[in-house]
Design an enzyme around this catalytic site. Structure first.
Site: not given
Length: 191
Positions: A41-43, A45
């Protein structure tokens, strides 16, 4: 038997054990050794991450050929109509690939939703709404790109589930260890 760690990743945390720049890392939250992230997961998100000590299970979770459905809650700018949602349901062309058809619907704010730190930007003249989007892919920033492509930029993104594994009972920054197997994620389990 494999070990699974379910973690509710807060905003601003990387999907790795080593911090970088302004971003925090998993080592601040999860003291379990020998587990690795299965799908990132992106930072910016939030939501469900699964970690495991089983390399085959890690690859199975992350590989889209196994069609492991992921459920996202996206808070978007504006209120999409059915025509916009139908574009997501039909599959949508992005600059480098065409996203496969998604299951997409308007929902109310998810019950029990925590405050994000920092909060999303607030603009009185522009309403926001929540979408539930289910996909079996997981390309870089895919859900954000999909909502932007239909004209409704994502302001906040939370992964609520991967297969049968959910965020239920996990506050941001909390984790739970489960002894399980592939069957756990397919919903064929008893806790």
């Amino acid at each position: 038997m494999s070990s699974l760690v379910l973690f509710n990743k807060p905003y601003g945390v990387l999907s790795q054990f080593t911090p970088e720049g302004k971003w925090r890392a998993l080592d601040e939250f999860i003291p379990v050794k020998g587990v690795y992230v299965a799908g990132r997961l992106d930072a910016d998100s939030e939501g469900l991450l699964i970690l495991t000590d089983d390399g085959k299970l890690q690859a199975w979770i992350a590989d889209p050929k196994h069609k492991q459905e992921k459920t996202y809650w996206a808070q978007v700018e504006g209120v999409p109509d059915e025509a916009a949602l139908d574009k997501l349901r039909a599959g949508i062309a992005l600059s480098d690939f065409t996203a496969k058809p998604a299951k997409a619907r308007l929902i109310g704010e998810p019950p029990g939703l925590w405050r994000r730190d920092p909060p999303i930007r607030y603009r009185a003249a522009i309403p926001t709404s929540w979408l539930e989007i289910r996909i079996a892919e997981g390309k870089n920033r895919q859900v954000r790109r999909m909502t932007a492509a239909i004209g409704y930029p994502t302001l906040r993104l939370i992964r609520a589930a991967i297969g049968a594994a959910t965020l239920d009972g996990l506050a941001p920054g909390e984790w739970r260890k489960i002894d399980g197997s592939y069957l756990y994620l397919q919903g064929k389990f008893n806790e």
